[in-house]
Design a protein around this motif. Structure first.
Motif, short mmCIF file in Angstrom:
data_model
loop_
_atom_site.label_atom_id
_atom_site.label_comp_id
_atom_site.label_asym_id
_atom_site.label_seq_id
_atom_site.Cartn_x
_atom_site.Cartn_y
_atom_site.Cartn_z
N GLU A 1 38.14 42.22 34.32
CA GLU A 1 38.21 41.67 32.97
C GLU A 1 39.39 42.26 32.21
O GLU A 1 40.11 41.55 31.49
N MET A 2 39.61 43.55 32.39
CA MET A 2 40.70 44.23 31.71
C MET A 2 42.06 43.75 32.23
O MET A 2 43.01 43.55 31.45
N ILE A 3 42.17 43.55 33.54
CA ILE A 3 43.42 43.05 34.13
C ILE A 3 43.77 41.69 33.55
O ILE A 3 44.91 41.44 33.14
N LEU A 4 42.81 40.79 33.50
CA LEU A 4 43.06 39.44 33.00
C LEU A 4 43.41 39.45 31.51
O LEU A 4 44.26 38.68 31.06
N GLU A 5 42.77 40.34 30.76
CA GLU A 5 43.03 40.39 29.32
C GLU A 5 44.41 40.94 29.00
O GLU A 5 45.13 40.41 28.14
N TYR A 6 44.81 41.98 29.71
CA TYR A 6 46.05 42.68 29.36
C TYR A 6 47.26 42.30 30.21
O TYR A 6 48.39 42.39 29.74
N LEU A 7 47.03 41.90 31.45
CA LEU A 7 48.15 41.57 32.33
C LEU A 7 48.33 40.07 32.51
O LEU A 7 49.34 39.64 33.08
N GLY A 8 47.38 39.27 32.06
CA GLY A 8 47.54 37.83 32.11
C GLY A 8 46.60 37.17 33.09
O GLY A 8 46.15 37.75 34.07
N GLU A 9 46.29 35.92 32.80
CA GLU A 9 45.32 35.18 33.60
C GLU A 9 45.78 34.89 35.01
O GLU A 9 44.97 34.57 35.88
N ASP A 10 47.09 34.98 35.27
CA ASP A 10 47.60 34.73 36.61
C ASP A 10 47.71 36.01 37.43
O ASP A 10 48.14 35.96 38.60
N SER A 11 47.35 37.15 36.88
CA SER A 11 47.45 38.41 37.60
C SER A 11 46.38 38.48 38.69
O SER A 11 45.24 38.04 38.49
N PRO A 12 46.72 39.04 39.85
CA PRO A 12 45.72 39.20 40.90
C PRO A 12 44.58 40.11 40.44
O PRO A 12 44.81 41.07 39.70
N VAL A 13 43.37 39.81 40.89
CA VAL A 13 42.20 40.63 40.57
C VAL A 13 41.51 41.03 41.87
O VAL A 13 41.82 40.52 42.95
N PHE A 14 40.59 41.98 41.77
CA PHE A 14 39.85 42.44 42.94
C PHE A 14 38.75 41.46 43.31
O PHE A 14 38.06 40.94 42.43
N GLU A 15 38.58 41.23 44.58
CA GLU A 15 37.55 40.31 45.06
C GLU A 15 36.21 41.02 45.22
O GLU A 15 36.18 42.21 45.46
#
Length: 239
Positions: free
Chosen positions: A225-239
């Motif tokens: 959630e933090m990655i998407l909020e601060y780094l952008g919706e296209d940033s890779p996230v953990f599966e």
């Protein structure tokens, strides 16, 4: 008996002082959206929010210290702070000097941005921040490298025309492209297994505390959630 009680009380005070010891987190403060200095002169960005949450989960008192990127590892080793949290990619070369936590971002991409889609990425002049995986990649590619002490300086070199393009973590370039100051050129390149916190090799217990905190954030989904909020919706996230 009285002496034993006094000794126990003294030990409790010592233990309390040790547990209250402040952990100093070193960052650059010049690498948005990961870390930067806000209008109030405070460290802000993704890593500020992440670091504060990790400290809370690890039950540690933490304070933030800023340091120029080119000396961020030497000053960790000399004791100016206790951990690095500064957009630092985990690499084998850096592992020779320091230990890393588990990654708090997944493997991510580096990208080129330029003023023209015709920018020469192979034989031209490419700007990058010094001592980064991006600057090393440019050297290996055969292009001419212009190194700068900060990301902002390397970006300015591209905008002014001193460099044909700038090469950096894609997340840092997204705002620049979105506002129309530059365009994407070339292909995205995967250079990193992810970003982690850096520790002295003599501090395995501190590293373990932050490792556990990072793992808990991965498990409950708050890190994504933090990655998407601060780094952008296209940033890779953990599966």
């Amino acid at each position: 008996m009285k002496k034993l009680i006094l000794s126990a009380a003294a030990l409790a005070l010592v233990a309390g002082a040790a547990s209250a010891e402040t952990v100093r987190l070193g960052t650059e403060g010049a690498y948005p959206p990961y870390n930067y200095i806000d209008d109030n002169g405070e460290v802000a960005g993704f890593e500020r929010v992440l670091g504060d949450e990790l400290c809370a989960r690890a039950e540690l008192e933490c304070e933030w210290v800023t340091n120029d990127w080119d000396s961020i590892i030497p000053n960790l080793l000399s004791g100016n702070y206790d951990a690095i949290i500064a957009g630092m990619s985990i690499t084998e070369e850096r592992k020779e000097k320091i230990d890393f936590s588990q990654n708090y971002t997944p493997p991510s991409y580096s990208a080129y941005a330029a003023l023209s889609e015709d920018a020469d990425l192979e034989g031209g002049v490419i700007a990058a921040q010094a001592s980064t995986i991006q600057s090393q990649h440019i050297v290996d590619s055969g292009a001419t490298l212009l190194e700068y002490p900060s990301f902002e300086d390397s970006l300015a070199a591209m905008v002014s025309g001193e460099a044909d393009a700038v090469f950096a973590d894609k997340d840092t370039l997204v705002p620049v492209v979105d506002e129309g100051s530059a365009m994407w050129v070339g292909e995205d390149i995967a250079l990193s297994v992810g970003i982690g916190m850096g520790f002295r090799k003599s501090d395995p217990e501190l590293r373990a505390k932050f490792d556990a905190a990072i793992a808990s954030m991965k498990e409950d989904g708050t890190l994504n959630e933090m990655i998407l909020e601060y780094l952008g919706e296209d940033s890779p996230v953990f599966e």
